[in-house]
Design a protein around this motif. Structure first.
Motif, short mmCIF file in Angstrom:
data_model
loop_
_atom_site.label_atom_id
_atom_site.label_comp_id
_atom_site.label_asym_id
_atom_site.label_seq_id
_atom_site.Cartn_x
_atom_site.Cartn_y
_atom_site.Cartn_z
N ASN A 183 86.02 35.74 47.54
CA ASN A 183 86.79 34.76 46.89
C ASN A 183 85.61 33.99 45.84
N HIS A 184 86.27 33.85 44.74
CA HIS A 184 85.39 33.36 43.65
C HIS A 184 86.27 32.67 42.59
N THR A 185 85.90 31.98 41.67
CA THR A 185 86.56 31.58 40.49
C THR A 185 85.57 32.44 39.27
N ASP A 186 86.38 32.73 38.28
CA ASP A 186 85.80 33.55 37.27
C ASP A 186 84.78 32.98 36.36
N ASN A 187 83.69 33.62 36.01
CA ASN A 187 82.93 33.20 34.87
C ASN A 187 82.18 31.82 34.74
N LEU A 324 90.69 29.97 43.86
CA LEU A 324 89.56 30.92 44.24
C LEU A 324 90.48 32.09 44.61
N HIS A 325 89.76 33.31 43.98
CA HIS A 325 90.71 34.64 44.28
C HIS A 325 89.49 35.77 44.70
N GLY A 326 90.09 36.70 45.45
CA GLY A 326 89.10 37.75 45.84
C GLY A 326 90.13 38.92 45.99
FE LIG Z 1 87.58 37.41 39.25
#
Ligand SMILES: [Fe+2]
Length: 358
Positions: A183-187, A324-326
């Motif tokens: 899981n993360h947020t982009d950029n 957050l997406h993964g």
């Molecule tokens: Fe992403």
């Protein structure tokens, strides 16, 4: 309702007591909030005066109230009228529904039924839940545009406009591999970071490749209510994110939790793959790494995650400041998995949402 003029050093203010609440208005604030045509342009609603040049000793000479209209005479011989209800209107916050794995119903829409009402519902859902799923988007290469052309332009980045997400040999980002993505947020290395992600499935893999989503606002709120010290570390410590290739260097110093002046959570960031913690006092580093570790545990916790396996024509819109997406790893023997992704800036989508609400 009680209203009076109260002396305050070299100037004064208007004290208004209404429904057990006390409001205090300075003369300069009142002048700036006048809708008089000499102060504010009727068409653009922009100030016509240089308010910073108003006399700091400006005073209220007298006032008169007639029903809901307040008329004030100032020491610079100007007179302005105000609707009292406008002056005391509470600040409105958009409705946010926080969620975790127990979310009963994924906000979901059918693009085949597209009209202005559906567009409004879609954008409202993105604003309220931080994401939504749209079924039956065109499965053409630039199918994202079928929806975004009604919202605003796709953000151009160093990767172009709408970008491919597929397994390639010389991956410039881990998204371009079969690897699972935590899981993360982009950029977060971009400033400003892109506001919204449009993730469009043209074809998914047969095995794996499910998306995980977690509500960062809900997680940040849990931390705030259970451990305020940890919350304060996550909002104050400026970590560092970087992206580098031969043509591009993107860098940003920022915190993992961002709040506004009223301490409302307005942005979360988490992207360990691109983080390079700056050198700092040992004690500060230890506090930060401990807080980040607890934050991460909540981000990956099953309780905080929902899973969606997109099929052809499915598009997920995500608020990149909140969700957050993964992705789970996938096996794709024929290498058919093909996603496309576009970003929209925050102001563009928010503006469309507000114009649709008018
Ligand atoms: Fe992403």
């Amino acid at each position: 309702m009680k209203c009076s003029i109260v002396k305050n050093k070299n100037t004064n203010y208007l004290r208004l007591e209404i429904r057990n609440k006390i409001f205090k208005f300075s003369p300069i604030w009142l002048i700036e909030h006048s809708s008089d045509i000499t102060i504010r342009d009727k068409q653009t609603n922009q100030l016509l005066i240089e308010a910073a040049e108003l006399d700091l000793n400006l005073k209220i000479n007298k006032f008169k109230i007639n029903k809901s209209i307040l008329s004030i005479s100032f020491s610079n011989n100007s007179k302005h009228n105000y609707n009292i209800n406008d002056l005391i209107a509470p600040k409105e916050y958009p409705k946010k529904t926080l969620w975790n794995s127990s979310l009963k119903k994924i906000p979901q829409y059918n693009f085949k039924k597209f009209n202005q009402k559906l567009l409004k519902d879609v954008l409202n859902a993105v604003d309220e839940y931080g994401f939504c799923l749209i079924k039956n988007m065109p499965t053409t290469k630039n199918g994202i545009h079928a929806l975004t052309k009604h919202i605003g332009p796709i953000k151009e980045t160093n990767w172009g406009n709408i970008a491919d997400i597929k397994n390639i040999k010389k991956a410039y980002d881990l998204t371009m591999t079969e690897r699972a993505l935590e899981n993360h947020t982009d950029n977060p290395y971009r400033f400003p970071t892109q506001g919204y992600i449009f993730l469009h499935c043209i074809k998914n893999s047969d095995v794996g490749g499910e998306n995980t989503l977690a509500d960062g606002f809900n997680i940040a709120k849990q931390i705030k209510s259970k451990n305020i010290e940890m919350f304060n570390i996550l909002k104050s410590f400026k970590t560092f994110f970087q992206y580098k290739d031969k043509d591009t260097i993107l860098e940003n110093y920022c915190s993992l939790i961002e709040t506004d002046y009223e301490d409302n959570i307005v942005q979360v960031r988490y992207n360990n793959r691109t983080e390079i913690i700056p050198y700092d006092d040992l004690c500060e580093i230890n506090k930060y790494t401990e807080a980040r570790s607890k934050f991460w545990k909540l981000i990956k916790s099953k309780v905080n995650n929902i899973t969606i396996k997109q099929t052809s024509g499915d598009m997920i819109i995500m608020d990149n400041y909140r969700v957050l997406h993964g992705r789970s790893k996938y096996k794709d023997i024929k290498n058919q998995r093909y996603f496309r992704q576009g970003y929209l800036d925050r102001d563009i989508l928010q503006s469309r949402l507000k114009t649709l609400a008018q």
